[in-house]
Structure formats: structure tokens, C-alpha cells
Design a protein around this motif. Structure first.
Motif, PDB file in Angstrom:
ATOM      1  N   HIS A   2       0.794  -1.071   0.057  1.00  0.00           N
ATOM      2  CA  HIS A   2      -0.134   0.039  -0.024  1.00  0.00           C
ATOM      3  C   HIS A   2       0.853   1.124   0.029  1.00  0.00           C
ATOM      4  O   HIS A   2       0.338   2.150  -0.706  1.00  0.00           O
ATOM      5  CB  HIS A   2      -0.881  -0.067   1.041  1.00  0.00           C
ATOM      6  N   LEU A   3       1.954   1.010   0.674  1.00  0.00           N
ATOM      7  CA  LEU A   3       2.872   2.150   0.597  1.00  0.00           C
ATOM      8  C   LEU A   3       3.218   2.504  -0.829  1.00  0.00           C
ATOM      9  O   LEU A   3       3.509   3.818  -1.362  1.00  0.00           O
ATOM     10  CB  LEU A   3       4.244   2.142   1.499  1.00  0.00           C
ATOM     11  N   GLY A   4       3.815   1.676  -1.513  1.00  0.00           N
ATOM     12  CA  GLY A   4       4.415   1.871  -2.769  1.00  0.00           C
ATOM     13  C   GLY A   4       3.068   2.167  -3.779  1.00  0.00           C
ATOM     14  O   GLY A   4       3.294   3.165  -4.557  1.00  0.00           O
ATOM     15  N   LEU A   5       1.884   1.825  -3.535  1.00  0.00           N
ATOM     16  CA  LEU A   5       0.823   2.344  -4.372  1.00  0.00           C
ATOM     17  C   LEU A   5       0.514   3.782  -3.826  1.00  0.00           C
ATOM     18  O   LEU A   5       0.362   4.621  -4.762  1.00  0.00           O
ATOM     19  CB  LEU A   5      -0.492   1.603  -4.052  1.00  0.00           C
ATOM     20  N   SER A   6       0.652   4.190  -2.457  1.00  0.00           N
ATOM     21  CA  SER A   6       0.437   5.333  -2.169  1.00  0.00           C
ATOM     22  C   SER A   6       1.588   6.478  -2.791  1.00  0.00           C
ATOM     23  O   SER A   6       1.157   7.542  -3.175  1.00  0.00           O
ATOM     24  CB  SER A   6       0.657   5.566  -0.471  1.00  0.00           C
ATOM     25  N   ASN A   7       2.648   5.878  -2.764  1.00  0.00           N
ATOM     26  CA  ASN A   7       3.786   6.694  -3.547  1.00  0.00           C
ATOM     27  C   ASN A   7       3.518   6.848  -5.212  1.00  0.00           C
ATOM     28  O   ASN A   7       3.548   8.119  -5.591  1.00  0.00           O
ATOM     29  CB  ASN A   7       5.019   6.042  -3.612  1.00  0.00           C
ATOM     30  N   ALA A   8       2.877   5.840  -5.949  1.00  0.00           N
ATOM     31  CA  ALA A   8       2.345   6.100  -7.208  1.00  0.00           C
ATOM     32  C   ALA A   8       1.254   7.035  -7.237  1.00  0.00           C
ATOM     33  O   ALA A   8       1.113   7.838  -8.168  1.00  0.00           O
ATOM     34  CB  ALA A   8       2.113   4.656  -7.863  1.00  0.00           C
ATOM     35  N   ALA A   9       0.601   7.021  -6.354  1.00  0.00           N
ATOM     36  CA  ALA A   9      -0.689   8.026  -6.166  1.00  0.00           C
ATOM     37  C   ALA A   9      -0.031   9.390  -6.098  1.00  0.00           C
ATOM     38  O   ALA A   9      -0.564  10.249  -6.706  1.00  0.00           O
ATOM     39  CB  ALA A   9      -1.605   7.673  -4.967  1.00  0.00           C
ATOM     40  N   THR A  10       0.880   9.528  -5.191  1.00  0.00           N
ATOM     41  CA  THR A  10       1.398  10.920  -5.257  1.00  0.00           C
ATOM     42  C   THR A  10       1.988  11.322  -6.566  1.00  0.00           C
ATOM     43  O   THR A  10       1.739  12.666  -6.814  1.00  0.00           O
ATOM     44  CB  THR A  10       2.637  10.737  -4.175  1.00  0.00           C
ATOM     45  N   VAL A  11       2.757  10.447  -7.252  1.00  0.00           N
ATOM     46  CA  VAL A  11       3.300  11.005  -8.460  1.00  0.00           C
ATOM     47  C   VAL A  11       2.374  11.300  -9.467  1.00  0.00           C
ATOM     48  O   VAL A  11       2.430  12.299 -10.070  1.00  0.00           O
ATOM     49  CB  VAL A  11       4.287   9.687  -8.887  1.00  0.00           C
ATOM     50  N   ARG A  12       1.344  10.400  -9.607  1.00  0.00           N
ATOM     51  CA  ARG A  12       0.481  10.591 -10.697  1.00  0.00           C
ATOM     52  C   ARG A  12      -0.355  11.861 -10.357  1.00  0.00           C
ATOM     53  O   ARG A  12      -0.998  12.663 -11.165  1.00  0.00           O
ATOM     54  CB  ARG A  12      -0.596   9.259 -10.823  1.00  0.00           C
ATOM     55  N   ALA A  13      -0.672  12.064  -9.108  1.00  0.00           N
ATOM     56  CA  ALA A  13      -1.511  13.198  -8.689  1.00  0.00           C
ATOM     57  C   ALA A  13      -0.615  14.524  -9.007  1.00  0.00           C
ATOM     58  O   ALA A  13      -1.185  15.515  -9.380  1.00  0.00           O
ATOM     59  CB  ALA A  13      -2.028  13.190  -7.164  1.00  0.00           C
ATOM     60  N   GLY A  14       0.549  14.461  -8.611  1.00  0.00           N
ATOM     61  CA  GLY A  14       1.484  15.529  -8.837  1.00  0.00           C
ATOM     62  C   GLY A  14       1.642  15.833 -10.182  1.00  0.00           C
ATOM     63  O   GLY A  14       1.404  17.085 -10.726  1.00  0.00           O
ATOM     64  N   ARG A  15       1.558  15.023 -11.103  1.00  0.00           N
ATOM     65  CA  ARG A  15       1.619  15.085 -12.597  1.00  0.00           C
ATOM     66  C   ARG A  15       0.230  15.687 -12.932  1.00  0.00           C
ATOM     67  O   ARG A  15       0.328  16.578 -14.082  1.00  0.00           O
ATOM     68  CB  ARG A  15       2.160  13.910 -13.287  1.00  0.00           C
ATOM     69  N   ALA A  16      -0.647  15.231 -12.768  1.00  0.00           N
ATOM     70  CA  ALA A  16      -2.107  15.787 -13.117  1.00  0.00           C
ATOM     71  C   ALA A  16      -2.189  17.018 -12.774  1.00  0.00           C
ATOM     72  O   ALA A  16      -2.898  17.837 -13.407  1.00  0.00           O
ATOM     73  CB  ALA A  16      -3.248  14.544 -12.378  1.00  0.00           C
ATOM     74  N   LEU A  17      -1.741  17.392 -11.463  1.00  0.00           N
ATOM     75  CA  LEU A  17      -1.913  18.801 -11.093  1.00  0.00           C
ATOM     76  C   LEU A  17      -1.028  19.710 -11.724  1.00  0.00           C
ATOM     77  O   LEU A  17      -1.543  20.683 -12.232  1.00  0.00           O
ATOM     78  CB  LEU A  17      -1.144  18.778  -9.729  1.00  0.00           C
ATOM     79  N   GLY A  18       0.358  19.239 -12.275  1.00  0.00           N
ATOM     80  CA  GLY A  18       0.972  20.141 -13.193  1.00  0.00           C
ATOM     81  C   GLY A  18       0.483  20.310 -14.669  1.00  0.00           C
ATOM     82  O   GLY A  18       0.662  21.402 -15.123  1.00  0.00           O
ATOM     83  N   ARG A  19      -0.179  19.207 -14.873  1.00  0.00           N
ATOM     84  CA  ARG A  19      -0.992  19.477 -16.253  1.00  0.00           C
ATOM     85  C   ARG A  19      -2.239  20.218 -16.237  1.00  0.00           C
ATOM     86  O   ARG A  19      -2.998  20.769 -17.351  1.00  0.00           O
ATOM     87  CB  ARG A  19      -1.373  18.130 -17.017  1.00  0.00           C
ATOM     88  N   GLY A  20      -2.935  20.303 -15.093  1.00  0.00           N
ATOM     89  CA  GLY A  20      -4.267  20.950 -14.924  1.00  0.00           C
ATOM     90  C   GLY A  20      -5.338  19.638 -15.071  1.00  0.00           C
ATOM     91  O   GLY A  20      -6.375  20.326 -15.495  1.00  0.00           O
ATOM     92  N   ASP A  21      -4.997  18.592 -14.970  1.00  0.00           N
ATOM     93  CA  ASP A  21      -6.052  17.617 -15.496  1.00  0.00           C
ATOM     94  C   ASP A  21      -6.709  17.270 -14.200  1.00  0.00           C
ATOM     95  O   ASP A  21      -6.263  16.164 -13.632  1.00  0.00           O
ATOM     96  CB  ASP A  21      -5.289  16.355 -16.196  1.00  0.00           C
ATOM     97  N   LEU A  22      -7.707  17.850 -13.649  1.00  0.00           N
ATOM     98  CA  LEU A  22      -8.669  17.424 -12.408  1.00  0.00           C
ATOM     99  C   LEU A  22      -9.404  16.099 -12.562  1.00  0.00           C
ATOM    100  O   LEU A  22      -9.506  15.429 -11.775  1.00  0.00           O
ATOM    101  CB  LEU A  22      -9.295  18.560 -11.990  1.00  0.00           C
ATOM    102  N   ASP A  23      -9.622  15.984 -13.818  1.00  0.00           N
ATOM    103  CA  ASP A  23     -10.631  14.617 -14.121  1.00  0.00           C
ATOM    104  C   ASP A  23      -9.689  13.476 -14.108  1.00  0.00           C
ATOM    105  O   ASP A  23     -10.119  12.507 -13.526  1.00  0.00           O
ATOM    106  CB  ASP A  23     -11.069  14.770 -15.477  1.00  0.00           C
ATOM    107  N   GLY A  24      -8.477  13.567 -14.531  1.00  0.00           N
ATOM    108  CA  GLY A  24      -7.414  12.624 -14.457  1.00  0.00           C
ATOM    109  C   GLY A  24      -7.070  12.353 -12.818  1.00  0.00           C
ATOM    110  O   GLY A  24      -6.876  11.168 -12.681  1.00  0.00           O
ATOM    111  N   LEU A  25      -6.922  13.346 -12.197  1.00  0.00           N
ATOM    112  CA  LEU A  25      -6.779  13.355 -10.987  1.00  0.00           C
ATOM    113  C   LEU A  25      -7.873  12.513 -10.146  1.00  0.00           C
ATOM    114  O   LEU A  25      -7.559  11.685  -9.265  1.00  0.00           O
ATOM    115  CB  LEU A  25      -6.612  14.638 -10.207  1.00  0.00           C
ATOM    116  N   ARG A  26      -9.189  12.781 -10.432  1.00  0.00           N
ATOM    117  CA  ARG A  26     -10.165  12.247  -9.824  1.00  0.00           C
ATOM    118  C   ARG A  26     -10.200  10.607 -10.269  1.00  0.00           C
ATOM    119  O   ARG A  26     -10.271   9.792  -9.343  1.00  0.00           O
ATOM    120  CB  ARG A  26     -11.444  12.919 -10.260  1.00  0.00           C
ATOM    121  N   ARG A  27     -10.105  10.417 -11.335  1.00  0.00           N
ATOM    122  CA  ARG A  27     -10.299   9.043 -11.942  1.00  0.00           C
ATOM    123  C   ARG A  27      -9.161   8.236 -11.495  1.00  0.00           C
ATOM    124  O   ARG A  27      -9.413   7.061 -11.269  1.00  0.00           O
ATOM    125  CB  ARG A  27     -10.410   9.094 -13.485  1.00  0.00           C
TER     126      ARG A  27
END
Length: 454
Positions: free
Chosen positions: A288-313
């Protein structure tokens, strides 16, 4: 405009990033796990010493990792938005903060016996823990550097090499432990000191390996060039994001450290059983910690792109993946507890049956808090990805320390439930944190980001 990804696309991207991170966390954790297994075969009391020493090291290490973990969302967002210079500045100053924190830890490790005695631990166990920490404590510097470089490379979605470096470290640790703990191959029999030397050597080699790789594959960032030059703006930015992460980490790991101290009050054998059960449940938590780290990276990248739908999904998909792993873990803990605990004990150990009996009860309690533990760490990963760290820190501190620790004491000692009661108190604190952090991400943070300028 960001291209919308399907749930299948999100799943594939999460697994490509998450599986190497899970593997690297498991491999790094396996260094501690092999110490516990091999010391358990060497002597159960020595295992208890390592449980306490390793607990104190891990408490400070995970607190100091807040600055390394801050690198992950900051680099992910900056890289996704094309701000290359910011990647370099943030990572360099995280190195400063990590090393300064390591220096502050050394006196604690050197005089740890006095601290453990004040915490009510038995004199022999406290003395052995100090012997361990006076050597292994030096590993705080390479260990924090390993965590920082893992965060940096993960944010750039280059996590595969981290897996291979940490897997190699496990094999080196086993070999050095075998030589120095037991005195094989003509080496001196050093017991717990041998395990400490092995851990220090492995962390140092891992840090050097990752540093060389990072310098070679990302020369544009020049991570180690003029690293002595201060950048106070970046220093402040990393500090502001990292210290709440460190306190949150401290609140959670401190909850488990408090449970170790309480188990120590019950005696050496209950503490050894607790250490074994904690090792097993911590191994599954690494998923779960590894998945949490992946969530942090994916959320950070979505935030950088301004992709809120991608963040939510993407957030919904990664939580679902974590839920599947929870179901498998519960089945394992309830189905095979005895054989798992028995792996840590010599077949002819006179205390084997007693320790296994205690450990089986603790794993049954651990099965109950798997869902809560997974929920809170997944929510933390998503919140960190969008750089929301201060309110989660407050939620964690109150849930773990205002509720979890008191409930562990009440159930374990006031109501006489012993070790199982201590672990049930952990479950209550984790469940409370999971509920409130999930609520914050989905009901507070995401709606607030919807109003943020693109």
C-alpha cells in the motif's frame, strides 16, 4: 487540454509505476526483515533488542523522510509543467535538509539506552539496543539519501532501477549477516553488532548506486554539482511541505513504537512475538505504501497538467487496487498465521510454541486493521500529490495519539486484553485517520482544486 484516460489506462499507468515502487519498498524492508529472522534464529532475547533498536531508528528515519517525500510531488509537478530548474533546486535543498536531520539524530542513537530505560524497558534489552544503534545509527545518512533519490526517480517515473538496487541490497545484507552475526567464513561472531554493521554497509552501497545512476541518466538536473551552494527559496519551499509530512510520518510510526513499548511491559517473549507480527504486517503494508507513492506521483503530474478529471479518476482506480490487496492480506493473516510466525524462530527454540501462540492472536488483530491502514496511507498519498500536508498532519496526530494510543492502553491493560488489546487500539486510531483523510481528499481538496486557475 489534457487527454482523458480510461480506467484501464489509469490502471496500466499506476501498475507500471507502482509495481517497481512496491518491489523496492519490500526489498528495502527485507533488509530489516532478514535482520529479524536471522537474529531470531540466533537468540530470541537478541531479537527483542533489535526490535527496540530498530524501532527507534525507524521512528527518526521516517520522520526525516518527510523532506525526501516532499521531493516526490514537487518534482512531479515541476517536471510535468516543464520547470526543469525547479526540479534541480528542490532536490538539492532536500539533500541539505535530510543531512541536517541526520546530524540531529546521532546523539539520540548514541545515548539510546537511557531513553529506553526511561520508557520502562528491561535493562538488558535497552543495553543491547544501544549497542545496535551506535553502529546502525550512522546508516541514517545513506538511508535518507536512498529515500530522497527514490522519491526523485519515482517522480520522473524512473522507478525500475530503484527496485534492482534494493533487491541487490537484500542479498548483500543476508551474506554479511550470515558472516558477522553467527561468525561464519572465519569472521568474528558479533551477534547484534554484526547485524548493525551489515545494515550500515548495505545502506551506504545502495545510496552510492542510486546517486551514480541519477547523475548518469539525468545530467540536465546536475543534482550533485555545487551542492554546497544554498538556495534559500527552494530550501524554504521543501521545508514548508516536508515538515508536516515528517510529523505525519512520526505520528503514525510513533503509534506503532508506542505499541512496542507497551508490549515490552508485558515481557521479553510478548515483545518478540509483537516484533515478528509487526514485521509480517509491515511487509504487507509496503504494498500500500508503494501504491501511495504512485498516487502521489500521478496526482502531482495531473496537477502540473491541470488535469483534474484525470486526478479524480486515477485516485478512484488506485484506491480500488489497494482494496483488492487488502482482501488478499486478510485471507493470508487469518489462514496461515502460525507458519508465518514460525519462520522467525528456530525449530528447537524452547519458547517457540509460546511465541507462536501470541503471534497468531496479534495477526488476527492485524487482519482487522488492514482496511483502515490502507485507506489512510492511500488518502495521504493523494493529498501529498496535490501538496496538501498540514491538515492531514493534524488529522493523523489526533487520530493516532488522542485516540489510538489511549485505546491501546485501555484495551491492553485496563481491560486486561494484553497484546491483542494493544493491537486493536492501533486499529481504532488508523480507522479514524482513514475516514477523515478520505473525506478531506474527496470532499474538501478536490472541490477546492476545481476553482484553481489553470
Amino acid at each position: 487540454m489534457a487527454t482523458q484516460l480510461s480506467h484501464k489506462d489509469h490502471t496500466r499507468a499506476i501498475l507500471v509505476l507502482g509495481l517497481p515502487l512496491i518491489g523496492s519498498h519490500l526489498a528495502q524492508f527485507a533488509v530489516t526483515l532478514t535482520d529479524a529472522v536471522m537474529l531470531g534464529w540466533y537468540d530470541v532475547e537478541v531479537l527483542a533488542q533489535q526490535v527496540l533498536g530498530g524501532m527507534l531508528f525507524f521512528v527518526l528515519f521516517i520522520m526525516g523522510s518527510g523532506f525526501a517525500w516532499a521531493v516526490m510531488p514537487m518534482v512531479a509537478e515541476a517536471e510535468s509543467a516543464g520547470r526543469v530548474a525547479e526540479v534541480r533546486r528542490v532536490t538539492r535543498m532536500a539533500q541539505w535538509l535530510s543531512m541536517l536531520f541526520g546530524l540531529a539524530c546521532l546523539p539520540v542513537f548514541w545515548w539510546s539506552e537511557s531513553l529506553l530505560l526511561l520508557a520502562g524497558q528491561q535493562p538488558g534489552v535497552a543495553a543491547g539496543a544501544q549497542d545496535y544503534l551506535r553502529i546502525a545509527g550512522l546508516a541514517i545518512f545513506p538511508a535518507l539519501m536512498v529515500m530522497l533519490l527514490k522519491s526523485y526517480l519515482a517522480a520522473l517515473e524512473r522507478a525500475q532501477v530503484v527496485l534492482w538496487v534494493t533487491v541487490a541490497a537484500v542479498f548483500v545484507n543476508v551474506l554479511v549477516n550470515y558472516a558477522l552475526i553467527f561468525g561464519n567464513w572465519g569472521m568474528p561472531e558479533l551477534g547484534i553488532r554484526g547485524a548493525a554493521i551489515a545494515s550500515l554497509a548495505v545502506q551506504a552501497v545502495s545510496a552510492v548506486g542510486l546517486a551514480v545512476y541519477a547523475a548518469l541518466v539525468t545530467p540536465e538536473h546536475a543534482l550533485f554539482s555545487r551542492v554546497w551552494r544554498p538556495d534559500w527559496e527552494a530550501f524554504g519551499a521543501v521545508f514548508r511541505l516536508g515538515w508536516p509530512i515528517g510529523i505525519t510520518n512520526l505520528a503514525e510510526v510513533g503509534l506503532f513504537a508506542a505499541s512496542s513499548l507497551m508490549m515490552g511491559w508485558l515481557g521479553t517473549l510478548p515483545l518478540a512475538a509483537h516484533g515478528i507480527a509487526l514485521q509480517i504486517s509491515s511487509a504487507t503494508f509496503m504494498v500500500h505504501l508503494g501504491l501511495s507513492n504512485a498516487a502521489t506521483v500521478r496526482a502531482g503530474r495531473a496537477l502540473g497538467r491541470g488535469d483534474l478529471d484525470g486526478l479524480r479518476r486515477g485516485g478512484a482506480v488506485i484506491i480500488a487496487i489497494s482494496g483488492v490487496m487488502v482482501a488478499l492480506t486478510i485471507a493470508l493473516f487469518l489462514g496461515l498465521p502460525g507458519p508465518m510466525v514460525g519462520l522467525f524462530l528456530a525449530p528447537d527454540d524452547p519458547d517457540r510454541a509460546f511465541v507462536i501462540a501470541i503471534g497468531v492472536g496479534l495477526l488476527a488483530a492485524a487482519a482487522l486493521f488492514q482496511l483502515a491502514d490502507a485507506a489512510q496511507v492511500m488518502a495521504l498519498g493523494l493529498l501529498r500529490g496535490v501538496q496538501d500536508t498540514r491538515v492531514p498532519m493534524v488529522i493523523a496526530t489526533l487520530s493516532y495519539w488522542a485516540v489510538g494510543v489511549p485505546m491501546s492502553y485501555v484495551l491492553g491493560f485496563t481491560l486486561g486484553m494484553g497484546g491483542v488489546g494493544v493491537w486493536l487500539g492501533l486499529a481504532i486510531g488508523l480507522a479514524l485517520a482513514g475516514v477523515f483523510m478520505m473525506w478531506r481528499f474527496w470532499r474538501i481538496t478536490l472541490p477546492a482544486l476545481s476553482g484553481r486557475p489553470a
